[in-house]
Design a protein around this motif. Sequence first.
Motif, PDB file in Angstrom:
ATOM      1  N   MET A   1     -23.288 -47.645  44.225  1.00  0.00           N
ATOM      2  CA  MET A   1     -22.077 -47.708  45.041  1.00  0.00           C
ATOM      3  C   MET A   1     -21.358 -46.362  45.068  1.00  0.00           C
ATOM      4  N   PHE A   2     -21.382 -45.646  43.932  1.00  0.00           N
ATOM      5  CA  PHE A   2     -20.708 -44.364  43.858  1.00  0.00           C
ATOM      6  C   PHE A   2     -21.747 -43.272  43.660  1.00  0.00           C
ATOM      7  N   LYS A   3     -21.824 -42.407  44.636  1.00  0.00           N
ATOM      8  CA  LYS A   3     -22.855 -41.377  44.650  1.00  0.00           C
ATOM      9  C   LYS A   3     -22.552 -40.278  43.638  1.00  0.00           C
ATOM     10  N   LYS A   4     -23.601 -39.801  42.966  1.00  0.00           N
ATOM     11  CA  LYS A   4     -23.492 -38.630  42.104  1.00  0.00           C
ATOM     12  C   LYS A   4     -24.492 -37.585  42.567  1.00  0.00           C
ATOM     13  N   ASN A   5     -24.142 -36.316  42.379  1.00  0.00           N
ATOM     14  CA  ASN A   5     -25.080 -35.263  42.743  1.00  0.00           C
ATOM     15  C   ASN A   5     -26.041 -34.999  41.598  1.00  0.00           C
ATOM     16  N   LYS A   6     -26.894 -34.007  41.717  1.00  0.00           N
ATOM     17  CA  LYS A   6     -27.936 -33.764  40.715  1.00  0.00           C
ATOM     18  C   LYS A   6     -27.366 -33.338  39.367  1.00  0.00           C
ATOM     19  N   HIS A   7     -26.103 -32.918  39.343  1.00  0.00           N
ATOM     20  CA  HIS A   7     -25.456 -32.530  38.093  1.00  0.00           C
ATOM     21  C   HIS A   7     -24.694 -33.687  37.453  1.00  0.00           C
ATOM     22  N   GLY A   8     -24.770 -34.867  38.065  1.00  0.00           N
ATOM     23  CA  GLY A   8     -24.071 -36.024  37.528  1.00  0.00           C
ATOM     24  C   GLY A   8     -22.603 -36.084  37.892  1.00  0.00           C
ATOM     25  N   ILE A   9     -22.175 -35.284  38.867  1.00  0.00           N
ATOM     26  CA  ILE A   9     -20.780 -35.268  39.292  1.00  0.00           C
ATOM     27  C   ILE A   9     -20.584 -36.298  40.398  1.00  0.00           C
ATOM     28  N   GLN A  10     -19.591 -37.167  40.233  1.00  0.00           N
ATOM     29  CA  GLN A  10     -19.330 -38.193  41.235  1.00  0.00           C
ATOM     30  C   GLN A  10     -18.860 -37.556  42.547  1.00  0.00           C
ATOM     31  N   MET A  11     -19.498 -37.945  43.638  1.00  0.00           N
ATOM     32  CA  MET A  11     -19.165 -37.419  44.964  1.00  0.00           C
ATOM     33  C   MET A  11     -18.408 -38.497  45.742  1.00  0.00           C
ATOM     34  N   LYS A  12     -17.263 -38.132  46.289  1.00  0.00           N
ATOM     35  CA  LYS A  12     -16.436 -39.088  47.014  1.00  0.00           C
ATOM     36  C   LYS A  12     -16.550 -38.866  48.520  1.00  0.00           C
ATOM     37  N   THR A  13     -16.506 -39.950  49.264  1.00  0.00           N
ATOM     38  CA  THR A  13     -16.394 -39.869  50.714  1.00  0.00           C
ATOM     39  C   THR A  13     -14.955 -39.493  51.065  1.00  0.00           C
ATOM     40  N   PRO A  14     -14.701 -39.043  52.291  1.00  0.00           N
ATOM     41  CA  PRO A  14     -13.309 -38.767  52.682  1.00  0.00           C
ATOM     42  C   PRO A  14     -12.394 -39.974  52.499  1.00  0.00           C
ATOM     43  N   GLU A  15     -12.909 -41.158  52.759  1.00  0.00           N
ATOM     44  CA  GLU A  15     -12.099 -42.364  52.585  1.00  0.00           C
ATOM     45  C   GLU A  15     -11.762 -42.599  51.114  1.00  0.00           C
ATOM     46  N   GLN A  16     -12.712 -42.308  50.234  1.00  0.00           N
ATOM     47  CA  GLN A  16     -12.457 -42.462  48.803  1.00  0.00           C
ATOM     48  C   GLN A  16     -11.482 -41.410  48.286  1.00  0.00           C
ATOM     49  N   VAL A  17     -11.576 -40.205  48.829  1.00  0.00           N
ATOM     50  CA  VAL A  17     -10.604 -39.176  48.450  1.00  0.00           C
ATOM     51  C   VAL A  17      -9.201 -39.594  48.897  1.00  0.00           C
TER      52      VAL A  17
END
Length: 272
Positions: A1-17
């Motif tokens: 449900m919550f995307k993370k990049n290859k470094h394990g950092i959570q990536m937010k959509t504009p709506e989530q931000v």
Amino acid sequence: MFKKNKHGIQMKTPEQVDKMRAAGLVVGRTLQLLRESVQPGMTPLDLDAIAEKAIRDEGAIPSFKGYQGFPATICASVNHEVVHGIPSDRRPLEEGDIISIDCGAILDGWHGDSAVTVPVGEVDPTLTELMRVTEEAMWRGIAALTVGRHLSDIGHEVEKYVRSQGRYGIPQEYGGHGIGTEMHMDPWVANHGKPGRGPKFEPGMCFAVEPMVNLGTDRTKVLADDWTVVTIDGKVSAHFEHSVAVTHNGPWVLTALDGGRERLADLLGDAG
């Protein structure tokens, strides 16, 4: 449900931000109220009660209360206390003190986290300068959060500014962090170091930038309550923090009421 990049950092959509911005505004408004409330004779516990009511009145939840057993809504760190002070009524605030107030809130599952250091009445000019240096160092670190720069640039900018202002201590073992669906997330954000290292910033990353700066040594210890961090030499410390999102238009300071526009315009030019 919550995307993370290859470094394990959570990536937010504009709506989530946007949801994080809503949580950040709860924190920002609460800290503004607390800043206005601080006066000699109050206790940190008085401030804690004000903070809890303010957060809950906005339909949010205090994120610190119960976190790993922490008993209060805010961290209240007075004078030589660096961070994580537990609010109590044992000692009222006195003219000339400074108090660091760290506050977090959860709204719709998203976190905001911010801190300010506030003078109690009239304070010694050296403490005013300590607070100024610490807050400015935070803004210098925040200004590094532009697409394509690196994680270590935050700490580099913080340290570079503090070192340029005099002989201050920067506690090495404490720093900022990722933030989103949890208050503390990867990665850790140092307040020192060389530039150009670590993951590159991408839109949708969110971080808490929080320098602590001491009048004396950088060395600290934790008191017997297992929370309160104090300076080894007993000299005063200051602490400022904001939660920040990386966007295509530059840093968006989620816990600043104006989004950071005024200060970042000085450092970066108007990001729009």
